[in-house]
Write an enzyme that holds these catalytic residues in place. Structure first.
Site, PDB file in Angstrom:
ATOM      1  N   ARG A 226     -52.198 -83.196  -9.131  1.00 26.04           N
ATOM      2  CA  ARG A 226     -52.758 -83.134  -7.784  1.00 26.04           C
ATOM      3  C   ARG A 226     -51.636 -82.877  -6.797  1.00 26.04           C
ATOM      4  O   ARG A 226     -50.497 -83.313  -6.995  1.00 26.04           O
ATOM      5  CB  ARG A 226     -53.466 -84.448  -7.424  1.00 26.04           C
ATOM      6  CG  ARG A 226     -54.878 -84.560  -7.964  1.00 26.04           C
ATOM      7  CD  ARG A 226     -55.828 -83.547  -7.302  1.00 26.04           C
ATOM      8  NE  ARG A 226     -57.175 -83.600  -7.825  1.00 26.04           N
ATOM      9  CZ  ARG A 226     -57.674 -82.798  -8.785  1.00 26.04           C
ATOM     10  NH1 ARG A 226     -56.927 -81.885  -9.351  1.00 26.04           N
ATOM     11  NH2 ARG A 226     -58.939 -82.898  -9.157  1.00 26.04           N
TER      12      ARG A 226
ATOM     13  N   HIS B 163     -55.217 -73.284  -7.821  1.00 26.15           N
ATOM     14  CA  HIS B 163     -55.996 -74.312  -8.533  1.00 26.15           C
ATOM     15  C   HIS B 163     -56.897 -73.676  -9.597  1.00 26.15           C
ATOM     16  O   HIS B 163     -58.134 -73.813  -9.550  1.00 26.15           O
ATOM     17  CB  HIS B 163     -56.822 -75.136  -7.538  1.00 26.15           C
ATOM     18  CG  HIS B 163     -57.175 -76.496  -8.074  1.00 26.15           C
ATOM     19  ND1 HIS B 163     -57.219 -77.625  -7.312  1.00 26.15           N
ATOM     20  CD2 HIS B 163     -57.501 -76.901  -9.327  1.00 26.15           C
ATOM     21  CE1 HIS B 163     -57.563 -78.671  -8.047  1.00 26.15           C
ATOM     22  NE2 HIS B 163     -57.744 -78.251  -9.286  1.00 26.15           N
TER      23      HIS B 163
END
Ligand code: NDP
Length: 311
Positions: A227, A275
């Site tokens: 993350r 991502h």
């Protein structure tokens, strides 16, 4: 009793597609597509990509939020979620494999000098340089769960020396594993590559700061697929600029999409990907139906997360 699908993501599966996949596994169970179409009093399970703030308060019978993915930080942090509501995630094999491929690809890009050869070929230059050898290269994998375990095993299978780090003691075939913050500096000091596959929790947020970068072997490279908020952006830029880090490959960011004016885009030692390292969840989706069944039957859920630990 019913299941509500609340996806609202144009780049992902449509709610109706997911309903058609789940319906044969839940005969007789109403599956609603979107809050507007739901009998709100009946909804027991809410399946989401992201938990929207307007939903939970409308669902008095809610007992489970099923994340359609892996990272649950925004769900467990939500102040809207009553304490009795449980949270579960998916653990698809495909996404884990894809993330392992991503990490291997970017490590092999450096090991085999691919960027250098591409530039030399562009200039018609015969530029021989020895590739680096995997058995002389140490990869440290931070996070040894569903995905990190696959990443560590994939590097070990290619002959890399693999070190692994987790919160509690773990065994991963082909890797030397340690656990706890105190064990991290010695491990980091040995790594040529540090691969972060950690969740975002109160303990891991801002982990990659000046202090941690100072613990790295000089010239190490970072790959972050966990993350974005694990990394302090300014400290990463400083570590790249002072040479402590030789490069960073980043798939996740504090703000997504990464703003157009963010310095990461232009930095010549940073590779940005949007991502995409783990994408396909298909083989995990049947677990949404299975968790509905288990919840109603009072059986242990698949992949339930600890709301307290945050993953
Ligand atoms: P898991 O929950 O299976 O594993 C998490 C791992 O992190 C465990 O080994 C855990 O330790 C370790 N960990 C957690 N907190 C700490 C800590 N404080 N110190 C040391 N280790 C810690 O998750 P997954 O492997 O499935 O996924 C990891 C993360 O990857 C997700 O949370 C998500 O953020 C990210 N992700 C990113 C994707 C992408 O496309 N970029 C796609 C999918 C996921 P222990 O084993 O002791 O519990």
């Amino acid at each position: 009793m019913a299941l509500l699908l609340d996806i609202r993501d144009p780049n992902w599966m449509r709610e109706e597609e997911l309903r058609d996949l789940l319906a044969p596994r839940l005969p007789g169970v109403p599956i609603y597509c979107g809050l507007a179409n739901a009998d709100r009093e009946q909804v027991l399970v809410l399946a989401v990509v992201r938990l929207h703030p307007d939903v939970v308060g409308c669902l008095p019978a809610l007992r489970l939020v099923q994340k359609l993915g892996a990272g649950v930080e925004s769900i467990v942090q939500s102040t809207d979620l009553p304490p009795h509501v449980r949270v579960a995630r998916l653990k698809p094999q495909q996404a884990g494999r894809e993330i392992a491929e991503y990490c291997l690809a970017y490590v092999l890009r450096d090991q085999r000098n691919m960027l250098r050869h591409a530039m030399a070929a562009h200039d018609c230059r015969w530029d021989q340089v020895a590739p680096k050898q995997s058995h002389q290269t140490t990869v440290g994998v931070l996070g040894l769960g569903h995905i990190g375990g696959q990443v560590a095993r994939s590097f070990a299978a290619l002959g890399f020396r693999v070190l692994g780090w987790s919160r509690s003691p773990k065994t991963v075939e082909g890797a030397t594993c340690v656990s706890g913050r105190d064990a991290l500096p010695a491990m980091l000091g040995e790594c040529d590559y540090v691969v972060s596959v950690l969740p975002s929790t109160p303990e891991t947020r801002d982990l990659f700061d000046n202090r941690l970068f100072a613990e790295l072997k000089a010239g190490a490279r970072l790959i972050n697929v966990g993350r974005g908020d694990l990394v302090v952006d300014a400290d990463l830029l400083a570590a790249l600029d002072n040479g402590r880090l030789a490069g960073a490959v980043l798939d996740v960011f504090r703000e997504e999409p990464l703003p157009a004016n963010h310095p990461f885009w232009q930095h010549d030692k940073i590779t940005v990907t949007p991502h995409v390292s783990g994408w396909h969840l298909d083989d995990g989706l049947p677990d949404v139906a299975e968790n509905y069944r288990r919840l109603v039957a009072g059986e242990p859920l698949l992949h339930e997360v600890s709301r307290q630990a945050g993953y």
